[in-house]
Design a protein around this motif. Structure first.
Motif, mmCIF file in Angstrom:
data_model
loop_
_atom_site.group_PDB
_atom_site.id
_atom_site.type_symbol
_atom_site.label_atom_id
_atom_site.label_comp_id
_atom_site.label_asym_id
_atom_site.label_seq_id
_atom_site.Cartn_x
_atom_site.Cartn_y
_atom_site.Cartn_z
ATOM 1 N N ILE A 3 0.869 -1.179 0.000
ATOM 2 C CA ILE A 3 0.000 0.000 0.000
ATOM 3 C C ILE A 3 0.900 1.221 0.000
ATOM 4 C CG2 ILE A 3 -1.636 1.353 1.397
ATOM 5 C CD1 ILE A 3 -2.994 -1.229 2.154
ATOM 6 N N PHE A 4 0.534 2.202 -0.830
ATOM 7 C CA PHE A 4 1.283 3.455 -0.820
ATOM 8 C C PHE A 4 0.315 4.569 -0.444
ATOM 9 C CE2 PHE A 4 3.137 7.140 -3.292
ATOM 10 C CZ PHE A 4 4.073 7.434 -2.303
ATOM 11 N N ALA A 39 3.946 2.136 2.725
ATOM 12 C CA ALA A 39 4.832 3.297 2.750
ATOM 13 C C ALA A 39 3.954 4.540 2.708
ATOM 14 C CB ALA A 39 5.752 3.271 1.539
ATOM 15 N N ALA A 40 4.287 5.532 3.528
ATOM 16 C CA ALA A 40 3.478 6.756 3.558
ATOM 17 C C ALA A 40 4.373 7.973 3.370
ATOM 18 C CB ALA A 40 2.724 6.857 4.878
ATOM 19 N N VAL A 41 3.780 9.034 2.813
ATOM 20 C CA VAL A 41 4.554 10.250 2.540
ATOM 21 C C VAL A 41 4.752 11.107 3.786
ATOM 22 C CG1 VAL A 41 3.964 10.440 0.092
ATOM 23 C CG2 VAL A 41 2.432 11.431 1.821
ATOM 24 N N MET A 75 8.254 7.181 4.041
ATOM 25 C CA MET A 75 9.192 7.100 2.936
ATOM 26 C C MET A 75 9.601 8.502 2.503
ATOM 27 S SD MET A 75 8.634 5.245 -0.672
ATOM 28 C CE MET A 75 7.877 6.686 -1.344
ATOM 29 N N PHE A 76 10.889 8.769 2.527
ATOM 30 C CA PHE A 76 11.377 10.080 2.108
ATOM 31 C C PHE A 76 11.924 9.922 0.694
ATOM 32 C CE2 PHE A 76 14.707 13.567 2.598
ATOM 33 C CZ PHE A 76 13.788 14.555 2.287
ATOM 34 N N ALA A 77 11.278 10.623 -0.251
ATOM 35 C CA ALA A 77 11.526 10.314 -1.670
ATOM 36 C C ALA A 77 12.600 11.184 -2.306
ATOM 37 C CB ALA A 77 10.212 10.443 -2.440
ATOM 38 N N ASP A 78 13.599 11.580 -1.548
ATOM 39 C CA ASP A 78 14.693 12.364 -2.126
ATOM 40 C C ASP A 78 15.624 11.417 -2.890
ATOM 41 O OD1 ASP A 78 16.995 13.739 -2.656
ATOM 42 O OD2 ASP A 78 17.136 14.680 -0.678
#
Ligand SMILES: NC(=O)c1ccc[n+]([C@@H]2O[C@H](COP(=O)([O-])OP(=O)(O)OC[C@H]3O[C@@H](n4cnc5c(N)ncnc54)[C@H](OP(=O)(O)O)[C@@H]3O)[C@@H](O)[C@H]2O)c1
Length: 281
Positions: A168-169, A192-194, A213-216
């Motif tokens: 799940i996102f 994973a969550a923003v 989740m850190f999307a850098d």
């Protein structure tokens, strides 16, 4: 929600047990089959004994099914109601089903497209329904109204598939989406969550994971994926395999960013606000 009896394999190499499953609502081009006969296959006990082929549990097995057509989805014309049919179900599918909360955000739109390119199916998302056509165009198979209560969304999602989810996102990252997402995870599943993990501590169990989740793409753990994504991005855009956001250019260059950020804070829908610094006074 209408239910039916079902025989589940509860967990990998576990025991079979009777339970209930929601009755699937056939989507566009699909049919619902009332199963009258199931040919037992050595594959059924092999899956149970060896834990092979099936990765998502609890699972409903069966290789050879025969029955009658019960219901037709929109645009399903090949079969008629009541017709007798034989089917080999897609038991060993390679595709993984997935929920993306907040599909209409910039993050959600990108996620839906990349997940579609990666072969996930179905991709269930939540958004305001005015954005549904666009999200289906991007690859979502089901768009649910994000204004429904968590309980209603839970029921709608279970109506689409009786299985719980391994992935799940949460691209919205809200308290309610994170907690609903956690409830929908299968044993062994990951969300994973923003935003930082907001799953209620009393819900937490060992075999379900949730994380922020850190999307850098520049941080070490994301570099490999980021490099591969950016190496392919131009081609994906040129081929229209990846569609950019709807864009609204805000006026007044750098000055214009200040009120635009206020707008962003109060919420935009399915649009990326963009400023042109060279237009500053
Ligand atoms: N962790 C990271 O690395 C990272 C990176 C970028 C962004 N973020 C965070 O991720 C979030 C999304 O970023 P973004 O750039 O995609 O923002 P955005 O484009 O401004 O997101 C706006 C969209 O969010 C949707 N939305 C809001 N609340 C929702 C809910 N409860 N359920 C479903 N949809 C909801 C709205 O959908 P409708 O219009 O359809 O109602 C709207 O279209 C932000 O909070 C941001 O801070 C985190």
């Amino acid at each position: 929600m209408p239910e039916q009896k079902a025989l589940y394999l509860a967990e990998k190499q576990g025991a079979f047990a009777l339970g209930t499953a929601p009755i699937y609502k056939p989507g566009p081009g699909e049919i619902l089959i009332r199963v009258e006969s199931v040919g037992l296959s050595p594959g059924d006990w092999v899956i149970q004994d060896l834990g092979v082929l099936v990765e998502t549990y609890p699972a409903i097995l069966g290789f050879d099914l025969a029955g009658t057509v019960e219901e037709l989805g929109e645009g399903a014309t090949r079969f008629k109601k009541g017709e007798r049919v034989y089917v080999i179900p897609h038991l060993t599918r390679n595709f993984i089903q997935l929920v993306v909360f907040g599909g209409a955000g910039s993050v959600g739109q990108a996620a839906i497209q990349l997940l579609k390119l990666s072969g996930f199916d179905p991709i269930i998302t939540t958004a305001s329904l005015r954005n549904a056509d666009w999200l289906r165009h991007l690859g979502a198979t089901h768009v649910l109204d994000r204004n429904l209560s968590p309980e209603e969304l839970h029921a709608e999602i279970r109506n689409i598939t009786p299985e719980y989810f391994t992935t799940i996102f949460d691209a919205a990252g809200a308290l309610e989406t994170q907690n609903l997402g956690y409830d929908l995870l299968a044993s062994g599943g990951t969300m994973a969550a923003v935003h930082p993990d907001a799953v209620k501590p009393e819900k937490k169990v060992e075999d379900k994971k949730s994380f922020f989740m850190f999307a850098d793409p520049n941080i070490p753990q994301n570099r490999k994926l980021g490099n591969s994504l950016f190496a392919n991005l131009t081609e994906l855009l040129e081929n229209r395999d990846f569609k950019p956001n709807h864009v609204e250019v805000v006026p007044n260059g750098l000055e214009g960013i200040i009120p635009a950020l206020e707008r962003l804070k109060s919420g935009v829908s399915c649009v990326k606000l963009v400023a042109h610094p060279q237009e500053s006074a």
